[in-house]
Design an enzyme around this catalytic site. Structure first.
Site, PDB file in Angstrom:
ATOM      1  N   VAL A 102      41.011  35.100  34.391  1.00  5.90           N
ATOM      2  CA  VAL A 102      40.140  33.933  34.542  1.00  5.90           C
ATOM      3  C   VAL A 102      40.742  32.959  35.548  1.00  5.90           C
ATOM      4  O   VAL A 102      40.042  32.408  36.405  1.00  5.90           O
ATOM      5  CB  VAL A 102      39.934  33.235  33.178  1.00  5.90           C
ATOM      6  CG1 VAL A 102      39.077  31.986  33.335  1.00  5.90           C
ATOM      7  CG2 VAL A 102      39.304  34.196  32.174  1.00  5.90           C
ATOM      8  N   GLU A 103      42.048  32.747  35.452  1.00  7.14           N
ATOM      9  CA  GLU A 103      42.701  31.729  36.271  1.00  7.14           C
ATOM     10  C   GLU A 103      42.782  32.111  37.745  1.00  7.14           C
ATOM     11  O   GLU A 103      42.481  31.302  38.623  1.00  7.14           O
ATOM     12  CB  GLU A 103      44.116  31.468  35.732  1.00  7.14           C
ATOM     13  CG  GLU A 103      44.153  30.659  34.444  1.00  7.14           C
ATOM     14  CD  GLU A 103      43.796  29.199  34.672  1.00  7.14           C
ATOM     15  OE1 GLU A 103      43.802  28.734  35.823  1.00  7.14           O
ATOM     16  OE2 GLU A 103      43.482  28.517  33.676  1.00  7.14           O
ATOM     17  N   SER A 104      43.219  33.338  38.030  1.00  6.02           N
ATOM     18  CA  SER A 104      43.560  33.678  39.417  1.00  6.02           C
ATOM     19  C   SER A 104      43.002  35.001  39.903  1.00  6.02           C
ATOM     20  O   SER A 104      43.287  35.394  41.042  1.00  6.02           O
ATOM     21  CB  SER A 104      45.085  33.731  39.557  1.00  6.02           C
ATOM     22  OG  SER A 104      45.612  34.776  38.736  1.00  6.02           O
ATOM     23  N   TYR A 205      34.988  27.933  30.079  1.00  4.73           N
ATOM     24  CA  TYR A 205      36.290  28.595  30.177  1.00  4.73           C
ATOM     25  C   TYR A 205      36.448  29.685  29.117  1.00  4.73           C
ATOM     26  O   TYR A 205      36.871  30.805  29.422  1.00  4.73           O
ATOM     27  CB  TYR A 205      37.385  27.538  30.033  1.00  4.73           C
ATOM     28  CG  TYR A 205      38.747  27.971  30.494  1.00  4.73           C
ATOM     29  CD1 TYR A 205      39.015  28.183  31.844  1.00  4.73           C
ATOM     30  CD2 TYR A 205      39.789  28.127  29.592  1.00  4.73           C
ATOM     31  CE1 TYR A 205      40.270  28.557  32.277  1.00  4.73           C
ATOM     32  CE2 TYR A 205      41.055  28.499  30.013  1.00  4.73           C
ATOM     33  CZ  TYR A 205      41.286  28.704  31.352  1.00  4.73           C
ATOM     34  OH  TYR A 205      42.533  29.077  31.781  1.00  4.73           O
TER      35      TYR A 205
END
Length: 469
Positions: A102-104, A205
């Site tokens: 999800v982040e990167s 998120y």
């Protein structure tokens, strides 16, 4: 319809308008009843609800950006083994590895518009609070080991604060203060009730985390094929360095290319690992690390033997890896095979296009392993050293002839911010090998914005500097 011709025409028109639900680019591939059933069975850290945001992320992965999803799946072979090991050591759920997706998107050098960086997307100030150093030599937000350990500490802190992984993930994204205020306004600690009081990005998120988890469990049912990186990037060993070591030394001792060393060690900016007294983690292909361990031991204990080494010991070489077949024994599963071959069960799943850790006994499995192990020992003739190199088409280090070419006889290109060498090669129709051959600076310096690269001999009709760069 009494006219049979009209009836046939109607049927042809009707059937032509239908699309098979298994079509890779058809949104109907996201058939809701099946996806809901799979989500109910999904081993997920949090309750996997099929809300509209989850559907949107799944549509992105499975329909709109399938190429990106396949690359993410492939990168997992590089980073998931590390994540799982560190999470196990910390006593946290291994499913937290999907947060880095999800982040990167598992890009270790990713930088967001807000300035967050690395696999776990730390802002500079947050990274500093977890002892991630950022200076002219290193940005430890891009160090996979150190950043993963910092993320684990941060996640544990949020979970201990809120007692819920949904809220802990939300706090990881937007900060504990925002989540605490949202909980107070909602009069609830249920994320799905708190969600409406959170910023839009944070509201989505947890759904993004659910979609990432779904992707890794059911990608094959949607016709996705992981894009496998080079074995040099998949099958690696990591050691802690407490003394400086340059990329140039590593390449001279092992025959590796700067591109490979820098891809595996993205935190170091100037080609020196463990610079200025700061210890650092060095990751290299499995077959190359023993040679570096030998070299470091010589450097510490035997200056005469070190001086006698005629660097570079190795030139670029072939056949670093070999593909073998392993027949699964009675009572064995992929975890047993992974331990034998020093890989991860995920490697075996992807290499063999299977979806279960327990194939039937007698199954023939494709396995990759080092063809030889490199050593760097006193008294060993250079020719006697095993000669191997990455089995992928990446540029070979071939020195340029010393005679200078007139600058106006070549096309030149000035690197722009975030521009990569593969992009430059594609733009001008040259190979990465040719870029490295024509630009010796790339042997000891990472590509950076403003660097001027020699591209190719210039036809008479073209200007000396192409593209206005």
């Amino acid at each position: 319809m009494k006219n049979p011709r009209l009836l046939v025409l109607f049927l042809i028109t009707f059937l032509a308008g239908l699309s098979p639900i298994q079509g890779h680019n058809d949104p109907l591939e996201l058939e809701e009843a099946l996806i809901r059933q799979r989500l109910e069975a999904l081993p997920c850290l949090i309750e996997p609800r099929y809300v509209s945001a989850v559907k949107g992320y799944l549509k992105t992965y499975l329909v709109e950006q399938r190429d990106k999803a396949e690359k993410i799946l492939g990168r997992a072979l590089i980073y998931f083994p590390l994540f799982e090991e560190e999470l196990r050591r910390a006593g946290l759920p291994e499913e937290l590895k999907y947060l880095a997706v999800v982040e990167s998107a598992l890009v270790p050098t990713a930088i967001s518009r807000s300035g967050a960086g690395g696999l776990w997307q730390f802002m500079p100030e947050t990274g500093a609070s977890y002892d991630l150093l950022i200076n002219a030599w290193v940005d430890e937000r891009f160090d996979p080991v150190k950043a993963t350990r910092a993320a684990i500490i941060h996640l544990r802190k949020q979970y201990e604060r809120f007692g819920s992984w949904e809220l802990a993930l939300a706090a990881y994204n937007s900060g504990a203060g925002r989540v605490r205020r949202a909980v107070k306004r909602a009069h609830s600690t249920d994320f799905w009730r708190v969600r409406r009081y959170l910023p839009r990005e944070t509201r989505n998120y947890v759904p993004a985390f659910i979609a990432a988890t779904y992707l890794f469990h059911y990608y094959d049912l949607h016709g996705l094929e992981p894009r496998l990186p080079s074995p040099d990037l998949q099958l690696t060993t990591t050691i802690e360095l407490r003394e400086p070591l340059t990329v140039e030394e590593i390449c001279s001792v092992t025959g590796l290319l700067p591109w490979t060393v820098e891809a595996l060690n993205p935190a170091w900016k100037k080609g020196v690992i463990a610079a200025h007294g700061r210890s650092g983690w060095l990751t290299l292909p499995q077959y190359a690390m023993p040679a570096i361990a030998d070299y470091l031991a010589l450097r510490r204990t035997d200056a005469a033997a070190l001086a006698a080494l005629d660097l570079p010991l190795l030139e670029p070489h072939d056949q670093a890896w070999r593909q073998t077949t392993y027949v699964l024994g009675q009572g064995e599963d992929l975890r047993d095979v992974a331990r034998k071959f020093h890989c991860h069960p995920l490697h075996l799943l992807f290499w063999n296009h299977i979806a279960t850790l327990q194939p039937p006994a007698g199954s023939e499995l494709v396995v990759w392993e080092p063809a030889r192990i490199l050593r760097c020992q006193p008294g060993t003739a250079v020719k006697a050293l095993p000669v191997v190199r990455p089995a992928v088409d990446i540029p070979v280090r071939v020195p340029l002839p010393r005679e200078k070419e007139a600058s106006d006889s070549y096309i030149w290109h000035r690197l722009q911010r975030n521009e990569t060498l593969p992009e430059v090669a594609h733009r001008y129709g040259v190979s990465l090998r040719q870029l490295y051959e024509r630009n010796p600076v790339l042997q000891h310096a990472a590509p950076m914005a403003g660097m001027r690269l020699r591209i190719a001999p210039r036809p008479q009709a073209l200007p000396a500097e192409a593209g206005g760069r």
